[in-house]
Write a protein that holds these residues in place. Sequence first.
Motif, PDB file in Angstrom:
ATOM      1  N   ARG A 153       0.381  -1.279  -0.097  1.00 51.30           N
ATOM      2  CA  ARG A 153      -0.117  -0.518   0.505  1.00 51.30           C
ATOM      3  C   ARG A 153       0.656   1.381   0.201  1.00 51.30           C
ATOM      4  NH1 ARG A 153      -4.237  -1.679   3.289  1.00 51.30           N
ATOM      5  NH2 ARG A 153      -5.273   0.529   3.159  1.00 51.30           N
ATOM      6  N   PRO A 154       0.261   2.613  -0.367  1.00 45.74           N
ATOM      7  CA  PRO A 154       1.495   3.634  -0.131  1.00 45.74           C
ATOM      8  C   PRO A 154       1.687   3.673   0.764  1.00 45.74           C
ATOM      9  CG  PRO A 154      -0.874   4.185  -1.301  1.00 45.74           C
ATOM     10  CD  PRO A 154      -1.162   2.377  -1.026  1.00 45.74           C
ATOM     11  N   ASN A 155       2.848   4.730   0.711  1.00 47.50           N
ATOM     12  CA  ASN A 155       3.991   5.389   2.187  1.00 47.50           C
ATOM     13  C   ASN A 155       2.375   6.210   2.635  1.00 47.50           C
ATOM     14  OD1 ASN A 155       5.742   3.478   1.334  1.00 47.50           O
ATOM     15  ND2 ASN A 155       6.920   5.179   0.668  1.00 47.50           N
ATOM     16  N   ILE A 156       2.997   5.923   4.384  1.00 49.90           N
ATOM     17  CA  ILE A 156       2.394   7.288   5.449  1.00 49.90           C
ATOM     18  C   ILE A 156       4.138   8.110   5.653  1.00 49.90           C
ATOM     19  CG2 ILE A 156       1.541   7.691   7.491  1.00 49.90           C
ATOM     20  CD1 ILE A 156      -0.353   6.297   5.221  1.00 49.90           C
ATOM     21  N   ASP A 157       3.425   9.233   5.000  1.00 46.51           N
ATOM     22  CA  ASP A 157       5.013  10.411   5.950  1.00 46.51           C
ATOM     23  C   ASP A 157       4.137  10.749   7.039  1.00 46.51           C
ATOM     24  OD1 ASP A 157       5.725  10.061   3.045  1.00 46.51           O
ATOM     25  OD2 ASP A 157       3.698  10.917   2.050  1.00 46.51           O
ATOM     26  N   ALA A 158       2.866  11.254   7.602  1.00 45.90           N
ATOM     27  CA  ALA A 158       2.880  12.084   8.695  1.00 45.90           C
ATOM     28  C   ALA A 158       1.442  11.557   9.214  1.00 45.90           C
ATOM     29  CB  ALA A 158       2.702  13.196   8.322  1.00 45.90           C
ATOM     30  N   PHE A 159       1.614  12.293  10.538  1.00 49.77           N
ATOM     31  CA  PHE A 159       0.181  10.994  11.118  1.00 49.77           C
ATOM     32  C   PHE A 159      -0.193  12.579  11.935  1.00 49.77           C
ATOM     33  CE2 PHE A 159       3.410   7.707  11.941  1.00 49.77           C
ATOM     34  CZ  PHE A 159       2.400   6.449  11.784  1.00 49.77           C
ATOM     35  N   ILE A 160      -2.039  12.551  11.619  1.00 47.87           N
ATOM     36  CA  ILE A 160      -2.741  13.290  12.032  1.00 47.87           C
ATOM     37  C   ILE A 160      -2.663  12.421  13.170  1.00 47.87           C
ATOM     38  CG2 ILE A 160      -4.610  15.429  12.004  1.00 47.87           C
ATOM     39  CD1 ILE A 160      -3.690  15.525   9.126  1.00 47.87           C
ATOM     40  N   THR A 161      -3.521  13.426  14.452  1.00 43.90           N
ATOM     41  CA  THR A 161      -4.207  12.671  15.209  1.00 43.90           C
ATOM     42  C   THR A 161      -5.084  14.025  16.349  1.00 43.90           C
ATOM     43  OG1 THR A 161      -4.398  10.763  17.429  1.00 43.90           O
ATOM     44  CG2 THR A 161      -2.499  12.593  17.444  1.00 43.90           C
ATOM     45  N   PHE A 162      -5.597  13.581  17.638  1.00 41.19           N
ATOM     46  CA  PHE A 162      -6.379  15.354  18.764  1.00 41.19           C
ATOM     47  C   PHE A 162      -4.819  14.895  19.213  1.00 41.19           C
ATOM     48  CE2 PHE A 162     -10.101  12.875  17.558  1.00 41.19           C
ATOM     49  CZ  PHE A 162     -10.696  13.127  17.810  1.00 41.19           C
ATOM     50  N   ASP A 163      -4.823  16.587  20.737  1.00 37.80           N
ATOM     51  CA  ASP A 163      -3.757  16.326  21.059  1.00 37.80           C
ATOM     52  C   ASP A 163      -4.348  15.605  22.484  1.00 37.80           C
ATOM     53  OD1 ASP A 163      -5.837  18.281  22.218  1.00 37.80           O
ATOM     54  OD2 ASP A 163      -5.159  20.173  21.745  1.00 37.80           O
ATOM     55  N   GLN A 164      -3.232  16.319  23.560  1.00 41.90           N
ATOM     56  CA  GLN A 164      -3.462  15.834  25.136  1.00 41.90           C
ATOM     57  C   GLN A 164      -4.694  16.283  25.542  1.00 41.90           C
ATOM     58  OE1 GLN A 164      -1.629  17.551  23.640  1.00 41.90           O
ATOM     59  NE2 GLN A 164      -1.132  19.512  25.273  1.00 41.90           N
ATOM     60  N   HIS A 165      -5.953  17.294  25.457  1.00 39.00           N
ATOM     61  CA  HIS A 165      -7.188  17.326  25.613  1.00 39.00           C
ATOM     62  C   HIS A 165      -7.850  16.574  24.507  1.00 39.00           C
ATOM     63  CE1 HIS A 165      -4.953  20.428  28.144  1.00 39.00           C
ATOM     64  NE2 HIS A 165      -4.767  20.868  26.595  1.00 39.00           N
ATOM     65  N   GLY A 166      -7.538  16.407  24.090  1.00 38.84           N
ATOM     66  CA  GLY A 166      -8.507  15.362  22.781  1.00 38.84           C
ATOM     67  C   GLY A 166     -10.288  16.597  22.470  1.00 38.84           C
ATOM     68  N   VAL A 167      -9.884  17.358  22.168  1.00 38.18           N
ATOM     69  CA  VAL A 167     -11.321  18.219  22.069  1.00 38.18           C
ATOM     70  C   VAL A 167     -12.238  18.250  22.906  1.00 38.18           C
ATOM     71  CG1 VAL A 167     -13.180  18.603  20.100  1.00 38.18           C
ATOM     72  CG2 VAL A 167     -10.617  18.297  19.399  1.00 38.18           C
ATOM     73  N   SER A 168     -12.821  17.031  23.620  1.00 36.81           N
ATOM     74  CA  SER A 168     -13.766  17.315  24.348  1.00 36.81           C
ATOM     75  C   SER A 168     -13.960  16.087  25.559  1.00 36.81           C
ATOM     76  CB  SER A 168     -14.657  15.921  23.647  1.00 36.81           C
ATOM     77  OG  SER A 168     -14.112  14.279  23.290  1.00 36.81           O
ATOM     78  N   GLN A 169     -12.202  16.411  26.167  1.00 38.39           N
ATOM     79  CA  GLN A 169     -11.655  15.728  27.393  1.00 38.39           C
ATOM     80  C   GLN A 169     -11.972  13.931  27.371  1.00 38.39           C
ATOM     81  OE1 GLN A 169      -9.568  17.553  29.136  1.00 38.39           O
ATOM     82  NE2 GLN A 169      -9.994  18.595  28.058  1.00 38.39           N
ATOM     83  N   HIS A 170     -12.789  13.314  26.138  1.00 39.72           N
ATOM     84  CA  HIS A 170     -12.792  12.062  25.766  1.00 39.72           C
ATOM     85  C   HIS A 170     -11.494  11.583  25.896  1.00 39.72           C
ATOM     86  CE1 HIS A 170     -13.648   8.457  25.041  1.00 39.72           C
ATOM     87  NE2 HIS A 170     -15.100   7.824  24.779  1.00 39.72           N
ATOM     88  N   PRO A 171     -11.331  10.125  27.356  1.00 36.03           N
ATOM     89  CA  PRO A 171     -10.266  10.617  27.948  1.00 36.03           C
ATOM     90  C   PRO A 171      -9.317   8.975  26.447  1.00 36.03           C
ATOM     91  CG  PRO A 171     -11.943   8.783  28.922  1.00 36.03           C
ATOM     92  CD  PRO A 171     -12.129  10.184  28.400  1.00 36.03           C
TER      93      PRO A 171
END
Length: 306
Positions: A153-171
């Motif tokens: 499959r194609p390469n992955i160059d970078a990741f995207i995710t939530f920050d440490q607060h998770g927008v909604s504070q969901h653990p």
Amino acid sequence: MGIQGREVLEVIDGLLPGSLRLWVIGLTSLLAYYINSLFVVRQTTVVPKGKGFLLVIAHPDDECMFFSPAITGLLAGGNTVGVLCLSTGDYDGLGAIRPKELLGSCQTLGCKPSEVACMDNPHLKDDFKKPWQANHVADQIRDYLIQRTQENRPNIDAFITFDQHGVSQHPNHCSLLDGVRQYASGQRSRSSGGKGKLNAKVEVGSGKVMPVWKLLTISRWRKFIGIFDAAVTVILVTIRVASLRNSQLPKGIDKRDKFMCFMADPIQAITGQRAMTKHATQMVWFRWFWIIIGRYMYINELEQVF
């Protein structure tokens, strides 16, 4: 005011009653203000082109509730975006249905079906009270990327995710960043288990520390003002970029490359709303409310962690 301007107002006066005229002028002004903010932001930050991004989320519907401007913006820039969901969202016993909704949502946003994966890991269950361990998150990412490599499959160059607060504070949201960083920094490479040694990071084509982008959590009052947050976002993004010193960045890196900001144009905003409706089991009253006034349906600010 020039003659043409007066003529336009006279035409509007003749076509629309007074109360409706005020609504039309107000909405037109709001749209103009938002589009102007959109163009300012695009001049302030730089969006990569031709890269492969992997969005790591906790539950089906995170991709459209929180990340749809980034997904549609990156795809419009000629990038590829894959979505790795680390749970089936089975908190209410809907784990057999929600992965199908995730696929429909991602396709609506423009992602290829082959680039969407929803995992069912006993260590990563949808739970409002229990955070996930970073090593379990990192191991799941590693295993997924090894599988991608084996399937050419194609390469992955970078990741995207939530920050440490998770927008909604969901653990579960809050747990993702540490796990993604742990994998991306090369701490969780291992044997593929059978056919000799396989370092997942090398196999996805980098061999280097992979960039991680986090979605910035904003204050509660800003989350529910929709496109009215555009002006605040423009000011804060400009300040963040301007306050960075070149000495804080690797040589040859422009400080505008440290942030990405996406403001959905009207078509992209509607696409995000349509994607959310693919999660039929989740469309209770407050989610209808969210897709209209939720700021994350229109605006995403991402900061590169490393």
